[in-house]
Design a protein around this motif. Structure first.
Motif, PDB file in Angstrom:
ATOM      1  N   GLY A   1       1.001  -1.123  -0.063  1.00 27.32           N
ATOM      2  CA  GLY A   1      -0.120  -0.020   0.072  1.00 27.32           C
ATOM      3  C   GLY A   1       0.784   1.182   0.099  1.00 27.32           C
ATOM      4  O   GLY A   1       0.402   2.224  -0.911  1.00 27.32           O
ATOM      5  N   LEU A   2       1.936   1.121   0.703  1.00 26.98           N
ATOM      6  CA  LEU A   2       2.860   2.212   0.757  1.00 26.98           C
ATOM      7  C   LEU A   2       3.460   2.707  -0.443  1.00 26.98           C
ATOM      8  O   LEU A   2       3.700   3.825  -0.943  1.00 26.98           O
ATOM      9  CB  LEU A   2       3.822   2.225   1.929  1.00 26.98           C
ATOM     10  CG  LEU A   2       3.422   2.223   3.435  1.00 26.98           C
ATOM     11  CD1 LEU A   2       4.569   1.990   4.360  1.00 26.98           C
ATOM     12  CD2 LEU A   2       2.816   3.656   3.754  1.00 26.98           C
ATOM     13  N   ARG A   3       3.805   1.459  -1.282  1.00 28.56           N
ATOM     14  CA  ARG A   3       4.530   1.528  -2.367  1.00 28.56           C
ATOM     15  C   ARG A   3       3.629   2.379  -3.837  1.00 28.56           C
ATOM     16  O   ARG A   3       3.889   3.075  -4.520  1.00 28.56           O
ATOM     17  CB  ARG A   3       4.860   0.173  -2.938  1.00 28.56           C
ATOM     18  CG  ARG A   3       6.290  -0.183  -2.326  1.00 28.56           C
ATOM     19  CD  ARG A   3       7.038  -1.403  -3.002  1.00 28.56           C
ATOM     20  NE  ARG A   3       6.314  -2.052  -4.037  1.00 28.56           N
ATOM     21  CZ  ARG A   3       5.885  -3.274  -4.007  1.00 28.56           C
ATOM     22  NH1 ARG A   3       5.901  -3.894  -2.800  1.00 28.56           N
ATOM     23  NH2 ARG A   3       5.331  -4.020  -5.007  1.00 28.56           N
ATOM     24  N   MET A   4       2.293   1.864  -3.355  1.00 25.27           N
ATOM     25  CA  MET A   4       1.432   2.487  -4.307  1.00 25.27           C
ATOM     26  C   MET A   4       1.102   3.878  -4.179  1.00 25.27           C
ATOM     27  O   MET A   4       1.202   4.584  -5.011  1.00 25.27           O
ATOM     28  CB  MET A   4      -0.120   1.796  -4.300  1.00 25.27           C
ATOM     29  CG  MET A   4       0.104   0.297  -4.733  1.00 25.27           C
ATOM     30  SD  MET A   4       0.461  -0.041  -6.585  1.00 25.27           S
ATOM     31  CE  MET A   4       2.002  -0.538  -6.240  1.00 25.27           C
ATOM     32  N   GLN A   5       1.231   4.283  -2.694  1.00 26.85           N
ATOM     33  CA  GLN A   5       0.964   5.628  -2.584  1.00 26.85           C
ATOM     34  C   GLN A   5       2.143   6.422  -3.002  1.00 26.85           C
ATOM     35  O   GLN A   5       2.019   7.615  -3.426  1.00 26.85           O
ATOM     36  CB  GLN A   5       0.840   5.839  -0.916  1.00 26.85           C
ATOM     37  CG  GLN A   5      -0.564   5.341  -0.405  1.00 26.85           C
ATOM     38  CD  GLN A   5      -0.589   5.512   1.166  1.00 26.85           C
ATOM     39  OE1 GLN A   5       0.288   6.201   1.616  1.00 26.85           O
ATOM     40  NE2 GLN A   5      -1.415   5.094   1.766  1.00 26.85           N
ATOM     41  N   LYS A   6       3.300   5.838  -2.928  1.00 27.75           N
ATOM     42  CA  LYS A   6       4.572   6.483  -3.540  1.00 27.75           C
ATOM     43  C   LYS A   6       4.498   6.785  -4.981  1.00 27.75           C
ATOM     44  O   LYS A   6       4.738   7.869  -5.538  1.00 27.75           O
ATOM     45  CB  LYS A   6       5.841   5.813  -3.230  1.00 27.75           C
ATOM     46  CG  LYS A   6       7.211   6.384  -3.561  1.00 27.75           C
ATOM     47  CD  LYS A   6       8.250   5.905  -3.035  1.00 27.75           C
ATOM     48  CE  LYS A   6       9.473   6.641  -3.509  1.00 27.75           C
ATOM     49  NZ  LYS A   6      10.324   6.057  -4.411  1.00 27.75           N
ATOM     50  N   ALA A   7       3.865   5.644  -5.803  1.00 27.88           N
ATOM     51  CA  ALA A   7       3.679   5.551  -6.819  1.00 27.88           C
ATOM     52  C   ALA A   7       2.949   6.829  -7.499  1.00 27.88           C
ATOM     53  O   ALA A   7       2.949   7.355  -8.541  1.00 27.88           O
ATOM     54  CB  ALA A   7       3.513   4.419  -7.570  1.00 27.88           C
ATOM     55  N   THR A   8       1.867   6.881  -6.783  1.00 30.17           N
ATOM     56  CA  THR A   8       0.919   7.870  -7.081  1.00 30.17           C
ATOM     57  C   THR A   8       1.072   9.170  -6.580  1.00 30.17           C
ATOM     58  O   THR A   8       0.395  10.315  -6.490  1.00 30.17           O
ATOM     59  CB  THR A   8      -0.601   7.564  -6.987  1.00 30.17           C
ATOM     60  OG1 THR A   8      -0.467   7.368  -5.450  1.00 30.17           O
ATOM     61  CG2 THR A   8      -0.948   6.262  -7.470  1.00 30.17           C
ATOM     62  N   GLN A   9       2.337   9.250  -5.858  1.00 31.90           N
ATOM     63  CA  GLN A   9       2.653  10.618  -5.157  1.00 31.90           C
ATOM     64  C   GLN A   9       1.802  11.188  -4.246  1.00 31.90           C
ATOM     65  O   GLN A   9       1.479  12.426  -4.268  1.00 31.90           O
ATOM     66  CB  GLN A   9       3.005  11.543  -6.251  1.00 31.90           C
ATOM     67  CG  GLN A   9       3.992  11.211  -7.137  1.00 31.90           C
ATOM     68  CD  GLN A   9       4.272  12.406  -8.252  1.00 31.90           C
ATOM     69  OE1 GLN A   9       3.829  13.330  -8.347  1.00 31.90           O
ATOM     70  NE2 GLN A   9       5.554  12.262  -8.949  1.00 31.90           N
ATOM     71  N   GLN A  10       1.020   9.999  -3.374  1.00 33.49           N
ATOM     72  CA  GLN A  10       0.309  10.479  -2.163  1.00 33.49           C
ATOM     73  C   GLN A  10       1.067  10.305  -0.947  1.00 33.49           C
ATOM     74  O   GLN A  10       0.613  10.556  -0.088  1.00 33.49           O
ATOM     75  CB  GLN A  10      -0.982   9.544  -2.410  1.00 33.49           C
ATOM     76  CG  GLN A  10      -1.888   9.951  -3.302  1.00 33.49           C
ATOM     77  CD  GLN A  10      -2.913   8.775  -3.504  1.00 33.49           C
ATOM     78  OE1 GLN A  10      -2.978   8.151  -2.788  1.00 33.49           O
ATOM     79  NE2 GLN A  10      -3.800   9.338  -4.315  1.00 33.49           N
ATOM     80  N   LEU A  11       2.249   9.721  -1.059  1.00 32.49           N
ATOM     81  CA  LEU A  11       2.943   9.348   0.241  1.00 32.49           C
ATOM     82  C   LEU A  11       3.850  10.486   0.561  1.00 32.49           C
ATOM     83  O   LEU A  11       4.749  10.920  -0.217  1.00 32.49           O
ATOM     84  CB  LEU A  11       3.722   8.064   0.020  1.00 32.49           C
ATOM     85  CG  LEU A  11       4.669   7.590   1.360  1.00 32.49           C
ATOM     86  CD1 LEU A  11       3.526   7.162   2.357  1.00 32.49           C
ATOM     87  CD2 LEU A  11       5.284   6.415   0.827  1.00 32.49           C
ATOM     88  N   GLY A  12       3.684  11.059   1.695  1.00 32.64           N
ATOM     89  CA  GLY A  12       4.320  12.292   2.474  1.00 32.64           C
ATOM     90  C   GLY A  12       5.679  11.712   2.780  1.00 32.64           C
ATOM     91  O   GLY A  12       6.615  12.469   2.425  1.00 32.64           O
ATOM     92  N   ASN A  13       5.592  11.032   3.718  1.00 31.68           N
ATOM     93  CA  ASN A  13       6.762  10.477   4.516  1.00 31.68           C
ATOM     94  C   ASN A  13       7.437   9.206   3.996  1.00 31.68           C
ATOM     95  O   ASN A  13       6.885   7.841   4.086  1.00 31.68           O
ATOM     96  CB  ASN A  13       6.527  10.224   5.743  1.00 31.68           C
ATOM     97  CG  ASN A  13       7.537   9.907   6.774  1.00 31.68           C
ATOM     98  OD1 ASN A  13       8.953   9.881   6.414  1.00 31.68           O
ATOM     99  ND2 ASN A  13       7.595   9.902   7.770  1.00 31.68           N
ATOM    100  N   THR A  14       8.350   9.333   3.058  1.00 27.08           N
ATOM    101  CA  THR A  14       8.902   7.980   2.317  1.00 27.08           C
ATOM    102  C   THR A  14       9.726   7.206   3.298  1.00 27.08           C
ATOM    103  O   THR A  14      10.209   6.055   3.040  1.00 27.08           O
ATOM    104  CB  THR A  14       9.884   8.351   1.129  1.00 27.08           C
ATOM    105  OG1 THR A  14      10.851   9.366   1.448  1.00 27.08           O
ATOM    106  CG2 THR A  14       8.870   8.905  -0.018  1.00 27.08           C
TER     107      THR A  14
END
Length: 65
Positions: A28-41
């Motif tokens: 889920g975190l990887r998908m958020q990063k891919a869609t640029q929704q993840l704030g804290n990598t």
């Protein structure tokens, strides 16, 4: 973040479910990063290490059988 002392108290089945849930969270975190929704990598690194920690303890318990 799961501590190794907490993980060592679980049995093999509990550790397997913990690994699966951590892998789902990491996906889920990887998908958020891919869609640029993840704030804290940094959470990606933390979950990856938690998965490794759980897998290591699981392997130790399986080898002890």
């Amino acid at each position: 973040m799961t501590k190794s002392a907490e993980l060592r108290q679980k049995d093999v089945a509990g550790l397997e479910t913990e690994v699966k849930s951590l892998q789902k969270a990491h996906f889920g975190l990887r998908m958020q990063k891919a869609t640029q929704q993840l704030g804290n990598t940094a959470t990606l690194k933390a979950t990856r290490r938690d998965i490794a920690r759980a897998k290591t303890i699981l392997a130790e318990k399986q080898a002890a059988k």
